[in-house]
Each structure stands twice: as C-alpha cells, then as structure tokens.
Design an enzyme around this catalytic site. Sequence first.
Site, PDB file in Angstrom:
ATOM      1  N   ARG A  55       1.464  17.864   9.381  1.00  0.00           N
ATOM      2  CA  ARG A  55       1.255  17.654   7.943  1.00  0.00           C
ATOM      3  C   ARG A  55       2.533  17.179   7.270  1.00  0.00           C
ATOM      4  O   ARG A  55       2.511  16.493   6.254  1.00  0.00           O
ATOM      5  CB  ARG A  55       0.718  18.928   7.265  1.00  0.00           C
ATOM      6  CG  ARG A  55       0.537  18.753   5.756  1.00  0.00           C
ATOM      7  CD  ARG A  55      -0.350  19.788   5.090  1.00  0.00           C
ATOM      8  NE  ARG A  55      -0.162  21.136   5.578  1.00  0.00           N
ATOM      9  CZ  ARG A  55       0.921  21.887   5.340  1.00  0.00           C
ATOM     10  NH1 ARG A  55       1.905  21.432   4.604  1.00  0.00           N
ATOM     11  NH2 ARG A  55       1.002  23.095   5.855  1.00  0.00           N
ATOM     12  N   TYR A 108      -8.329   0.646 -10.834  1.00  0.00           N
ATOM     13  CA  TYR A 108      -9.341   1.124  -9.890  1.00  0.00           C
ATOM     14  C   TYR A 108     -10.076   2.334 -10.497  1.00  0.00           C
ATOM     15  O   TYR A 108      -9.456   3.182 -11.139  1.00  0.00           O
ATOM     16  CB  TYR A 108      -8.637   1.501  -8.591  1.00  0.00           C
ATOM     17  CG  TYR A 108      -9.544   1.976  -7.509  1.00  0.00           C
ATOM     18  CD1 TYR A 108     -10.388   1.079  -6.841  1.00  0.00           C
ATOM     19  CD2 TYR A 108      -9.563   3.315  -7.125  1.00  0.00           C
ATOM     20  CE1 TYR A 108     -11.224   1.523  -5.841  1.00  0.00           C
ATOM     21  CE2 TYR A 108     -10.399   3.751  -6.115  1.00  0.00           C
ATOM     22  CZ  TYR A 108     -11.230   2.854  -5.483  1.00  0.00           C
ATOM     23  OH  TYR A 108     -12.056   3.283  -4.485  1.00  0.00           O
ATOM     24  N   ASP A 180       0.261  -0.591  -8.305  1.00  0.00           N
ATOM     25  CA  ASP A 180      -0.730  -0.514  -7.221  1.00  0.00           C
ATOM     26  C   ASP A 180      -0.914  -1.951  -6.722  1.00  0.00           C
ATOM     27  O   ASP A 180      -1.531  -2.775  -7.388  1.00  0.00           O
ATOM     28  CB  ASP A 180      -2.030   0.077  -7.772  1.00  0.00           C
ATOM     29  CG  ASP A 180      -3.151   0.140  -6.730  1.00  0.00           C
ATOM     30  OD1 ASP A 180      -3.072  -0.585  -5.712  1.00  0.00           O
ATOM     31  OD2 ASP A 180      -4.114   0.897  -6.944  1.00  0.00           O
ATOM     32  N   LYS A 205      -7.600  -1.093   2.699  1.00  0.00           N
ATOM     33  CA  LYS A 205      -8.121  -2.425   2.391  1.00  0.00           C
ATOM     34  C   LYS A 205      -7.449  -3.487   3.257  1.00  0.00           C
ATOM     35  O   LYS A 205      -7.592  -3.461   4.459  1.00  0.00           O
ATOM     36  CB  LYS A 205      -7.958  -2.705   0.897  1.00  0.00           C
ATOM     37  CG  LYS A 205      -8.407  -1.554  -0.009  1.00  0.00           C
ATOM     38  CD  LYS A 205      -9.906  -1.356  -0.020  1.00  0.00           C
ATOM     39  CE  LYS A 205     -10.337  -0.087  -0.741  1.00  0.00           C
ATOM     40  NZ  LYS A 205      -9.784   0.102  -2.074  1.00  0.00           N
TER      41      LYS A 205
HETATM   42  C1  LIG Z   1      -9.513   1.165  -2.888  1.00  0.00           C
HETATM   43  C2  LIG Z   1      -8.451   1.182  -3.912  1.00  0.00           C
HETATM   44  C3  LIG Z   1      -7.760   2.373  -4.216  1.00  0.00           C
HETATM   45  C4  LIG Z   1      -8.098   3.680  -3.555  1.00  0.00           C
HETATM   46  O1  LIG Z   1      -7.852   3.636  -2.195  1.00  0.00           O
HETATM   47  P1  LIG Z   1      -8.626   4.585  -1.128  1.00  0.00           P
HETATM   48  O2  LIG Z   1      -7.950   4.252   0.146  1.00  0.00           O
HETATM   49  O3  LIG Z   1     -10.074   4.215  -1.184  1.00  0.00           O
HETATM   50  O4  LIG Z   1      -8.392   5.986  -1.587  1.00  0.00           O
HETATM   51  C5  LIG Z   1      -6.759   2.320  -5.165  1.00  0.00           C
HETATM   52  N1  LIG Z   1      -6.450   1.176  -5.799  1.00  0.00           N
HETATM   53  C6  LIG Z   1      -7.078   0.025  -5.537  1.00  0.00           C
HETATM   54  C7  LIG Z   1      -6.682  -1.203  -6.252  1.00  0.00           C
HETATM   55  C8  LIG Z   1      -8.107  -0.014  -4.585  1.00  0.00           C
HETATM   56  O5  LIG Z   1      -8.744  -1.164  -4.334  1.00  0.00           O
END
Ligand SMILES: *Cc1c(COP(=O)(O)O)cnc(C)c1O
Length: 393
Positions: A55, A108, A180, A205
């Site tokens: 962890r 998001y 982000d 992603k």
């Molecule tokens: C998918 C996404 C998230 C969240 O990511 P997870 O891996 O699904 O928790 C945050 N910001 C953006 C822009 C995203 O496309």
Amino acid sequence: MTHRLSGPGRRVPWPAGAADAVGTPIQPSVVYRSTDPDALDDRYEGRAPGYSYAREGHPNADVLARAIDALEGAEGGIITGSGMAAVTAVLMGLLRSGDHVVGGDQLYGRCLRLMRDDLPRLGVATTLADPTDIEAVAAALRPQTRLVLVEVVSNPTLRIADMDGLARLCAERGILLVVDNTFTTPRGYRPLDHGADIVIHSVTKLLSGHSDATLGYVAARDPDHRRAITDFAVTAGLTPSPFDCWLAERGLHTFALRYDRAESNAAALADHLASMPGVRRVLYPLRPDHPDHARARHLLGARGGTMVSFEVADARAAANALTRGAGAVPFAPTLGDIGTTLSHPASSSHRGLTEAERRSLGIGEGFFRISLGIEEIGQLTEEFTEAVRMSQS
Ligand SMILES: *Cc1c(COP(=O)(O)O)cnc(C)c1O
C-alpha cells in the site's frame, strides 16, 4: 537445510537468472522483508532503497510512475488506484477546512461532484467558473482560494482553457494551479512546462489505452506537496494494484503510436462529418470553425487531440438510431481505448444536469462525442456515414 526451505508456508527461492528477463516483471507481493530494524529505519528514512508494504509502494507502481514522469517532465509522481483517487489525493492532501477552491465548470462529472457535494461537506468552499474566460476565473477568486483545478480541453464540448492566463493569475495570487491532463496527454500539452503546480491523469484512458486497467497519476512540482499528497494516498489506501500497473506500463509503450494514429483519425473524421448532410455542427479544436481555434493553435500547435464532438437532429429518436447504426463502434461511456467509442452526454456523463443546464453548455439530444481509436480511417468514415444516415430516417 533444504527441508527447512520447503513445505507449507515456505517459499522456494526465485530462480537465479530471472532478473535478466527483458520484459518488465510483475511483483504482486504485499510485503518485503528487512534484515533488521536498522535496515527498516534506513528504508523508511529514504537512506536506502526498497519496499516494505505494497500500500505504501511497490516496484510496478514505481516503474509506471517513472515512465509517466518522463513524459510529463515531472519528478516523483505517484500512481493511484484510479484517476479519481489522484484527484482526491490532491484535494484531501493539500486542503484544510476554511479553504476555497475554484474548479472549471466543465470538469469530469465526479470532479464536479467533489466540488458540489464533498468538499463543501468538509468545510472547503468551492466555486465553478469557465476556464476559457480568465475574467470569470479572476472574479471567482477569494482571499481563501488555495487551488484552481482545470482541464485543458473540456468534455464534451472541447473548449480550450486559457492556460497562459490561468498560470499568470495563479502565480500572481499565490494559488496552486492543478491540471487534469487526461484528455490532452503530455503529447498534446505538458502543464508543468507552462506554470502548473500539479498534473493529474486518469491513466485508465489514453496512457494505458486498452480499457483493462483503472489507474491514476499525480505529480507535484513542490516536494512538500508531493509528500502531503502521497501520505494521504497511502493513509486512505488510494494506491494501485501491481497487476494494473504492469498492464498500464505495457500499454504505455505504444502510447505515442496510438495517440498519433487516433489523432489523425480524429482530424479526418471531423472533416468527413462536417461534409455530411444531417450533421449540424462538428467540434474539433483544429477546425477553423471551432470557437477556441486560435487558442488551440497557440497551446496545442498541430495537436488537435483524439476527440471529436458532433451534433445531429435534436431528438432522442435520432440519437437512438445513430448509436444503433454505428456498426462496430461501441456506444460506451469511456475514452482513450484502442477502439473508437461513441458517447451520448445527455444520457451518460451529463445526465445528472438539468436539461436547461445541458442546453446552456450546448448539449442537446443530438450531441455526440467520439473518442477515436486506431482503426483504419476508411472503416470509420463508412460506419459514421451509415450512422448519420440512420439518424435521419
Ligand atoms: C476518466 C476521467 C477521470 C477519472 O478517472 P478514473 O480513472 O475513471 O477514476 C478524471 N478526469 C478525466 C478528465 C477523465 O476523463
């Protein structure tokens, strides 16, 4: 001696030579042994390398983190169990009750929820503002504002934030700029090179790219922030599984190839859709008719990204017909997969908004977002031609 090494609870030693493997090994072990308490002290105090409990860190997370650090021009980034875990670690690691946060108004969905519900519940005030409009963000700032959280390219309308203006404003006011970078990826834009303090990814992603691992990444410029974020992630158990890290590191090796291919598919499909009767509007940052075209050129150069949005007749029946007509393109609410996916924000990512709120963002029943994959472009133009034709019948 041999008998003491075998039997229940005794593991056979890892064969000599295994360390010469060319592929990245996977290490699922939760625990690591130490020789004595002094050695453990050295490890915890950072005087000696090594691990103690998964962890708190493990080799597969570190391999992946160093690879993404190199792409982002970052140092000491960490991997988390999801993109949302990365966002949460930043907010919970750095904020305290009484602070104020400004978030982009098209973040998001779950980030919007953190802004609207969770942070206020814990005594952190929040304001949403349009990051394409620097005056609007400036007007949202308060003396208590500690942090601004934005995405470079918004979902699903693909608006481009005023990153230069935000970096200047945050620097002047001593506010942390958190970006982000999931949509843009370091291939499109590297936030830390342009004044951001912290960069976040949903590795789930594009970076991992195969829709088979859920992971996040966060890197902070300031070592104190890095420590605070990491400590919260370890305490709250936001840290990742070795197997997911191993999958993502494998995916990352083809990230640049996948990205370039998906991006050229996006540019070509955007032009194709724009030429089709039945398509009312196409949004792609490099098209001259995009509302932030000049800023996209300035910030992203020739990088238009892998996402295209478009609009057909504003009716649920047309939307149903389009998704059913899209052939092999899955109607699935994700992005960044090797295969093209189609999403309908009104019924998925933006279903939590009222219809009026959706309309104010320009999202009607006919609005779709495509995340381009690496298919042959001819296949995609054929499938979308058919899909749009079906939406008209
Ligand atoms: C998918 C996404 C998230 C969240 O990511 P997870 O891996 O699904 O928790 C945050 N910001 C953006 C822009 C995203 O496309």
